[in-house]
Structure formats: structure tokens, C-alpha cells
Design a protein around this motif. Structure first.
Motif, PDB file in Angstrom:
ATOM      1  N   VAL A  62       0.847  -1.188   0.000  1.00 27.25           N
ATOM      2  CA  VAL A  62       0.000   0.000   0.000  1.00 27.25           C
ATOM      3  C   VAL A  62       0.882   1.237   0.000  1.00 27.25           C
ATOM      4  CG1 VAL A  62      -1.835  -1.230   1.240  1.00 27.25           C
ATOM      5  CG2 VAL A  62      -0.172   0.132   2.524  1.00 27.25           C
ATOM      6  N   ALA A  63       0.259   2.379  -0.221  1.00 24.83           N
ATOM      7  CA  ALA A  63       0.970   3.651  -0.119  1.00 24.83           C
ATOM      8  C   ALA A  63       0.877   4.167   1.313  1.00 24.83           C
ATOM      9  CB  ALA A  63       0.365   4.672  -1.079  1.00 24.83           C
ATOM     10  N   ALA A  64       1.921   4.836   1.745  1.00 29.58           N
ATOM     11  CA  ALA A  64       1.902   5.484   3.054  1.00 29.58           C
ATOM     12  C   ALA A  64       0.957   6.674   3.005  1.00 29.58           C
ATOM     13  CB  ALA A  64       3.300   5.935   3.432  1.00 29.58           C
ATOM     14  N   ALA A  65       0.049   6.760   3.957  1.00 27.48           N
ATOM     15  CA  ALA A  65      -0.901   7.873   4.017  1.00 27.48           C
ATOM     16  C   ALA A  65      -0.260   9.125   4.621  1.00 27.48           C
ATOM     17  CB  ALA A  65      -2.128   7.479   4.838  1.00 27.48           C
ATOM     18  N   ARG A  66       0.756   8.926   5.468  1.00 25.65           N
ATOM     19  CA  ARG A  66       1.437  10.021   6.158  1.00 25.65           C
ATOM     20  C   ARG A  66       2.884   9.620   6.383  1.00 25.65           C
ATOM     21  NH1 ARG A  66      -1.776  10.821  11.662  1.00 25.65           N
ATOM     22  NH2 ARG A  66      -0.065  12.274  11.966  1.00 25.65           N
ATOM     23  N   ASP A  67       3.722  10.595   6.681  1.00 29.89           N
ATOM     24  CA  ASP A  67       5.086  10.302   7.111  1.00 29.89           C
ATOM     25  C   ASP A  67       5.009   9.524   8.420  1.00 29.89           C
ATOM     26  OD1 ASP A  67       5.781  11.924   4.992  1.00 29.89           O
ATOM     27  OD2 ASP A  67       6.657  13.509   6.219  1.00 29.89           O
ATOM     28  N   TYR A  68       5.944   8.604   8.631  1.00 28.09           N
ATOM     29  CA  TYR A  68       5.914   7.779   9.835  1.00 28.09           C
ATOM     30  C   TYR A  68       7.297   7.231  10.160  1.00 28.09           C
ATOM     31  CZ  TYR A  68       4.773   3.975  13.038  1.00 28.09           C
ATOM     32  OH  TYR A  68       4.719   3.141  14.123  1.00 28.09           O
ATOM     33  N   THR A  69       7.560   7.093  11.444  1.00 29.79           N
ATOM     34  CA  THR A  69       8.699   6.332  11.933  1.00 29.79           C
ATOM     35  C   THR A  69       8.245   5.563  13.161  1.00 29.79           C
ATOM     36  OG1 THR A  69      10.943   6.347  12.818  1.00 29.79           O
ATOM     37  CG2 THR A  69       9.593   8.285  13.300  1.00 29.79           C
ATOM     38  N   ALA A  70       8.712   4.344  13.303  1.00 33.15           N
ATOM     39  CA  ALA A  70       8.406   3.529  14.477  1.00 33.15           C
ATOM     40  C   ALA A  70       9.446   3.743  15.576  1.00 33.15           C
ATOM     41  CB  ALA A  70       8.332   2.056  14.088  1.00 33.15           C
ATOM     42  N   ARG A  71      10.232   4.800  15.471  1.00 33.81           N
ATOM     43  CA  ARG A  71      11.262   5.094  16.472  1.00 33.81           C
ATOM     44  C   ARG A  71      10.617   5.206  17.856  1.00 33.81           C
ATOM     45  NH1 ARG A  71      13.363   9.666  14.538  1.00 33.81           N
ATOM     46  NH2 ARG A  71      11.980  10.972  15.740  1.00 33.81           N
TER      47      ARG A  71
END
Length: 117
Positions: A62-71
Motif C-alpha cells: 500500500v501507499a503510506a498515508a502520512r510520514d511515519y517512523t516507528a522510532r
């Protein structure tokens, strides 16, 4: 809004999944403990848990809906953090040194806002 850590929290993933809006993300299974999170792999091959609100879909690539980091944010019991955004039982938080990352809500004690009764 601010909170205080009830116990030490240490990062579980040293090179977490991260992506920008529109980038492809390959999805796996949903988490059984945190059902709003899906195992995901970014274009660079990093994997981790992603809250469903950051994705345009819940299967396949899928495409990312928003910027994200699991940090995640390393924090010590008694440390005060500023809470920025909540997602599925986790808070994006910032410590006094300006470092940001995710912390589980169950490890936080919310501080009463000034002026609240």
C-alpha cells in the motif's frame, strides 16, 4: 499535555521502519496485543509495527498515508515527557533534551494541565 514515566522504557528496534507519505509499504499480520498496528516493511527493507492510520490500506503493498517512523523513545522512570500524538495506545513524545519517539501509554502517568480542577 505532559506525562511522567512510571517505569523505564527501552527501544525494542534499533533500525525501525520509516517512510514518507506516498512511499510503498508492504504489510503483514496485525498485532494481537495492539490490534490497530500492522507489521510493515518499508522500501529499504526495515520492518516494524505501524498504526493503521498511517497506511492507505491493510493488505499487500500500500501507499503510506502520512510520514511515519516507528522510532521509540528511551526514557527512565520519573522522567517527564511532552505528549504530541496518540495512536492505538502509544504516544509520540518528546523529552527535555528534544529527542522524540513512541512510548506505550500504559507506562505513562498523565499530568493534570495547569488551570484544570
Amino acid at each position: 499535555m505532559y506525562a511522567v514515566l512510571l517505569r523505564d522504557y527501552r527501544t525494542q528496534y534499533r533500525d525501525p521502519v520509516r517512510f514518507s507519505r506516498g512511499e510503498p509499504v508492504t504489510l503483514g499480520a496485525r498485532d494481537t496485543e495492539w490490534p490497530e498496528f500492522i507489521w510493515a516493511t518499508d522500501a529499504a527493507g526495515r520492518s516494524g509495527w505501524v498504526h493503521e492510520r498511517y497506511l492507505d490500506g491493510d493488505r499487500g503493498t500500500v501507499a503510506a498515508a502520512r510520514d511515519y517512523t516507528a522510532r521509540e523513545l528511551d526514557a527512565d522512570a520519573g522522567e517527564r515527557v511532552r505528549l504530541i500524538e496518540e495512536a492505538g495506545g502509544w504516544w509520540w513524545a518528546e523529552n527535555d533534551r528534544g529527542a522524540q519517539g513512541w512510548l506505550p501509554a500504559r507506562d505513562l502517568s498523565m499530568e493534570q494541565e495547569r488551570g484544570d480542577a
